[in-house]
Design a protein around this motif. Structure first.
Motif, PDB file in Angstrom:
ATOM      1  N   GLY A  32     -44.046 -98.217  38.580  1.00  0.00           N
ATOM      2  CA  GLY A  32     -44.058 -99.315  37.629  1.00  0.00           C
ATOM      3  C   GLY A  32     -44.093 -98.833  36.197  1.00  0.00           C
TER       4      GLY A  32
ATOM      5  N   HIS B 271     -44.895-104.085  37.234  1.00  0.00           N
ATOM      6  CA  HIS B 271     -44.581-102.887  36.462  1.00  0.00           C
ATOM      7  C   HIS B 271     -45.550-102.724  35.289  1.00  0.00           C
ATOM      8  CE1 HIS B 271     -41.219-103.053  39.015  1.00  0.00           C
ATOM      9  NE2 HIS B 271     -40.474-103.867  38.285  1.00  0.00           N
TER      10      HIS B 271
ATOM     11  N   THR C 217     -40.956-110.377  37.891  1.00  0.00           N
ATOM     12  CA  THR C 217     -41.350-109.115  38.540  1.00  0.00           C
ATOM     13  C   THR C 217     -42.823-109.121  38.944  1.00  0.00           C
ATOM     14  OG1 THR C 217     -41.819-108.101  36.390  1.00  0.00           O
ATOM     15  CG2 THR C 217     -39.605-107.799  37.273  1.00  0.00           C
TER      16      THR C 217
END
Length: 257
Positions: free
Chosen positions: A239, A83, A79
């Protein structure tokens, strides 16, 4: 744009927003962005399946805590750590006790303050501890739990992008996606995730859906506070929502009745 074209473009945007999958984004507008945010739980479920595989395979030859650490690291890699960065920036802004533009200015700074560092440490420790516990369960229960947590975390993005919540800035990701997700998409995502959650705690099938509902309710409450302080949502808030909801679901799935 035709419905099929919007769905395909939304799927591509969801993949490029929530993972590092090398997919070229197509047309991007608010309609496509809304579709992408509505599809976020599906992307989360796919990511969860990959992470569960990492946890189970690594747990076959390494101690559970090591397998959990590798899984948490893999999640960050897949990711881009976006986040986690959003979590740190959002907590720093809220911890400053400033409001509106002053708080948003803190979120734009490249450094991470003590509130943000603390939030990152707590979230990563809790996730690793829970994954270590899940690594010792059956493969099916582990898969269901990890998929449920990651999918619910991305469903939290849909909650943050629901109609009625404004953007904090006139530009950026928040402005693109704020208010783009309607009730039908949220309802469908919630039902789908709740069904996945039934297998997360095999001896207490009601616990998974209850944990999902509690985590989403907490997200609604937190988002109201964020909107009061910041004036709306931002990409960092999205996030932060992912990480908070994911962590709450992980925690709830290992609590014993």
């Amino acid at each position: 744009m035709p419905a099929e074209g919007r769905l395909a473009a939304g799927a591509r945007l969801a993949l490029t927003t929530f993972t590092t999958v090398p997919v070229r984004a197509g047309r991007i507008d608010r309609a496509v962005a809304g579709t992408a945010m509505a599809l976020a739980p599906a992307v989360g479920a796919l990511l969860g399946a990959v992470l569960a595989g990492v946890l189970l395979v690594t747990g076959g030859f390494a101690p559970p805590l090591v397998a959990a650490g590798v899984t948490v690291g893999t999640s960050a890699l897949l990711t881009r750590g976006l986040h986690l960065d959003g979590l740190a920036d959002t907590v720093d802004a809220l911890g400053s006790y400033r409001r509106g533009p002053a708080a948003l200015e803190i979120m734009k700074k490249p450094d991470v303050g003590p509130f943000g560092v603390t939030a990152l440490v707590v979230v990563l420790l809790v996730q690793a501890a829970v994954l270590a516990e899940l690594a010792e369960r059956s493969a099916l229960a582990t898969l269901a739990a990890v998929v449920t947590a990651t999918a619910t975390g991305r469903l939290g993005v849909g909650v943050a992008c629901r109609r009625g919540l404004p953007a904090a800035r006139p530009d950026g990701l928040g402005a693109l996606v704020a208010g783009t997700v309607g009730p039908p998409a949220l309802a469908a995502g919630t039902v789908a995730v709740a069904l996945l959650a039934l297998a997360a705690v095999p001896d207490r099938p009601w616990q998974g859906p209850l944990v999902v509902a509690a985590a989403l309710a907490t997200a609604v409450w937190l988002l109201r506070h964020v909107v009061r302080r910041l004036g709306g949502i931002t990409g960092d808030v999205l996030g932060a929502t992912v990480e908070v909801v994911t962590t709450l679901v992980y925690l709830g799935l290992v609590l014993s009745g």
